[in-house]
Design a protein around this motif. Structure first.
Motif, short mmCIF file in Angstrom:
data_model
loop_
_atom_site.label_atom_id
_atom_site.label_comp_id
_atom_site.label_asym_id
_atom_site.label_seq_id
_atom_site.Cartn_x
_atom_site.Cartn_y
_atom_site.Cartn_z
N ILE A 235 -3.05 5.36 1.33
CA ILE A 235 -3.79 4.12 1.60
C ILE A 235 -4.82 4.34 2.71
O ILE A 235 -5.96 3.88 2.63
N ARG B 2 -1.96 -5.80 5.99
CA ARG B 2 -1.36 -4.63 5.36
C ARG B 2 0.01 -4.32 5.94
O ARG B 2 0.98 -4.07 5.21
N LYS C 116 -1.42 -1.72 -1.39
CA LYS C 116 -0.85 -2.54 -0.32
C LYS C 116 -0.06 -3.71 -0.89
O LYS C 116 1.03 -4.03 -0.40
N THR D 234 1.66 5.88 2.69
CA THR D 234 0.86 5.35 3.80
C THR D 234 -0.40 6.17 4.01
O THR D 234 -1.49 5.63 4.22
N LEU E 110 3.65 -4.22 3.85
CA LEU E 110 4.46 -3.01 3.72
C LEU E 110 5.84 -3.19 4.36
O LEU E 110 6.83 -2.64 3.87
N ARG F 235 -6.28 -1.86 -2.04
CA ARG F 235 -5.73 -3.21 -1.96
C ARG F 235 -4.51 -3.36 -2.87
O ARG F 235 -3.50 -3.97 -2.50
#
Length: 546
Positions: free
Chosen positions: A516, A174, A498, A513, A178, A495
């Protein structure tokens, strides 16, 4: 003076890059790039400057003089500047973004299929400066949009990056995904600013042509990734160009080469969903729908009946393709109905029509029945592309959530007690439709090929993730374990966010963020509850893999 002596032709104006650098320009005929721009590998564009003294009998001369004295610009135009430096548009980089990375179905959009840009690029060996102006700008737009999933060093710079789009090891991290979005953002912003500027300078928004229509389509698509202007000017220009071009496509027989009715029907539906999600005016009219998608298909009831009777069909693999266009067509019509009767400017200028809400719920329920039958058949048919299942699911989900939000807003704004009670009942029905929409979209995302990259649907995935999180938070005040299906949907959206962070600058926003992390927290809690009776070791292994 001899009248037979030919007048010396006027030298064309200098191009913008040479004027900016204050160097001598050598303009080339027929819009070809100048030698300096070719050498520096920059986009060669020229903004015409009016020459000569103003006419003395111009009726508004005093007004013009006063404006010039105050220093006002009569034609200001938008500002497309970027503080970032564009990457070198070398043939190798252009080829990488243009040819090798076809992860996004937008490259197969029928407006782009109507151009010869693919063969044109190969003919010039991907040297973007050797193309005519309109094709050159279109190619720049395609490279810019392609840079959203590029793993080229010119885009991501130094640091960890995937070896290819099939690098599963890299995509499982992840943090690294990002970080790629953060590193990519400056280059993408610079390319996008250059693409907008070049399109504006050649008048792509004003002059209808196949290339300019495709350019406007891609620029509107880039607006979806950057939360651009509410009015969608590039989308408006795109469809204005199509209204001029499509009759000629019919006459020349090239309409089928752009993908035919099914592809156009899907493309119009996606555009309607963008407007519904962003609450912007629809740019598609009923005439556009008929012109691009053909005559209106039989009723929804007829479609459902045909699908139910197809259970015993011996040639369902052929029949299901014939069923896609009616479903997509009716879904597009429902999107226009949503705007005209509930969410549009005129609908908001008068009292709310409860009958319009009931009609919409009834039609949406029928479309869900048709969707369920279609998906049941498609998933048992070999060689059906996952993108088709995703588009069908996106159509239903893309209207269910905006409709629910609209009814929710109308209920909160209502001061009439008796009407408020009725709206509460309608809102609960709209909520049930939204829950079905979230399940449908999660299922469609799971059916997409791996890997895939769809930057334009970032807002849709984020909105649905927030809706499902509210549902999860309200499930027993967050204490009761989620159902297995709900947990799987939350995991799907986590998912997908991400993976979208690989393309977009998601990690730079704390909200994204945190979103997630909240999704993963719910999933982890549900997994612990699911596996705890079995084996604590199994729980740790599963969470580690997750």
């Amino acid at each position: 003076m001899d009248s037979t002596v030919a007048l010396k032709p006027k030298k064309p104006p200098a191009c913008n890059p040479c004027k900016a650098r204050r160097v001598l320009c050598h303009p080339q005929p027929n819009g070809a790039p100048c030698p300096r721009c070719v050498e520096r590998r920059v986009l060669c564009t020229t903004t015409p400057v009016p020459r000569g003294r103003p006419r003395k009998n111009f009726p508004h001369q005093p007004l013009l003089s006063s404006l010039q004295v105050t220093g006002l610009d009569l034609h200001p135009g938008p500002c497309f500047e970027s503080s970032e430096k564009c990457p070198d548009l070398s043939p190798e980089f252009v080829s990488h973004c243009f040819e090798e990375l076809r992860m996004d179905a937008r490259y197969a959009h029928p407006t782009i299929a109507a151009t010869s840009i693919r063969s044109d690029m190969r003919a010039v060996a991907f040297d973007i400066n050797l193309l005519p102006p309109q094709s050159r700008v279109l190619a720049l737009c395609m490279v810019t949009y392609g840079s959203l999933w590029s793993y080229h060093e010119s885009v991501l710079g130094s640091g960890p990056q995937p070896e290819s789009m099939l690098d599963q090891t890299f995509s499982s991290s992840r943090q690294e995904l990002l970080k790629c979005g953060v590193r990519r953002a400056p280059v993408y912003r610079a390319l996008r600013a250059e693409a907008f500027k070049a399109a504006w300078e050649i008048g792509a928004i004003l002059m209808p042509s196949n290339e300019n229509a495709a350019t406007c389509y891609l620029l509107d698509l880039m607006d979806q990734t950057s939360f651009g202007s509410a009015g969608r000017p590039w989308a408006t220009a795109h469809f204005a160009h199509l209204r001029t071009l499509v009759p000629n496509w019919w006459l020349s027989g090239s309409m089928l080469s752009t993908g035919g009715f099914p592809r156009w029907t899907g493309a119009l539906l996606v555009d309607c969903i963008i407007s519904a999600r962003r609450r912007t005016p629809l740019v598609i009219t009923r005439q556009d729908q008929l012109l691009l998608c053909g005559k209106e298909p039989p009723s929804l009831e007829n479609l459902i009946s045909s699908l139910e009777n197809s259970i015993n069909s011996s040639d369902w693999s052929t029949f299901h393709w014939a069923s896609l266009r009616p479903y997509l067509y009716h879904m597009t019509s429902l999107a226009r109905q949503l705007h005209d009767t509930l969410t549009g400017e005129y609908a908001h200028s008068g009292p709310l029509s409860e009958a319009a809400i009931l009609t919409f719920i009834n039609t949406l329920s029928k479309l869900h029945a048709a969707l369920s039958l279609l998906l049941d058949r498609l998933e048992h048919t070999p060689n059906v592309p996952g993108g088709a299942i995703y588009t069908l699911s996106l159509g239903f989900a893309g209207l269910a959530l905006p409709f629910y939000h609209e009814v929710q807003y109308r209920e909160s704004a209502c001061n009439n007690v008796s009407q408020n009670a009725r709206l509460q009942a309608l809102r609960e029905q709209a909520h049930d439709m939204a829950v079905l929409g979230g399940r449908a979209l999660a299922h469609g995302i799971r059916m997409l090929p791996q890997p895939h990259c769809l930057p334009y649907h970032w807002t849709a995935v984020r909105d649905w993730a927030e809706f499902l999180l509210r549902e999860a938070d309200g499930s027993g005040n967050g204490n009761r374990p989620l159902a297995r299906e709900a947990t799987r949907d939350l995991e799907t959206f986590a998912r997908e966010l991400k993976h979208l962070g690989y393309s977009l600058d998601a990690a730079s926003t704390p909200e994204a963020t945190a979103l997630i992390e909240r999704l993963e927290k719910h999933v982890d809690r549900a997994l612990v509850s699911l596996f705890a009776p079995v084996s604590p070791v199994l729980v740790l292994i599963h969470l580690h893999d997750h």
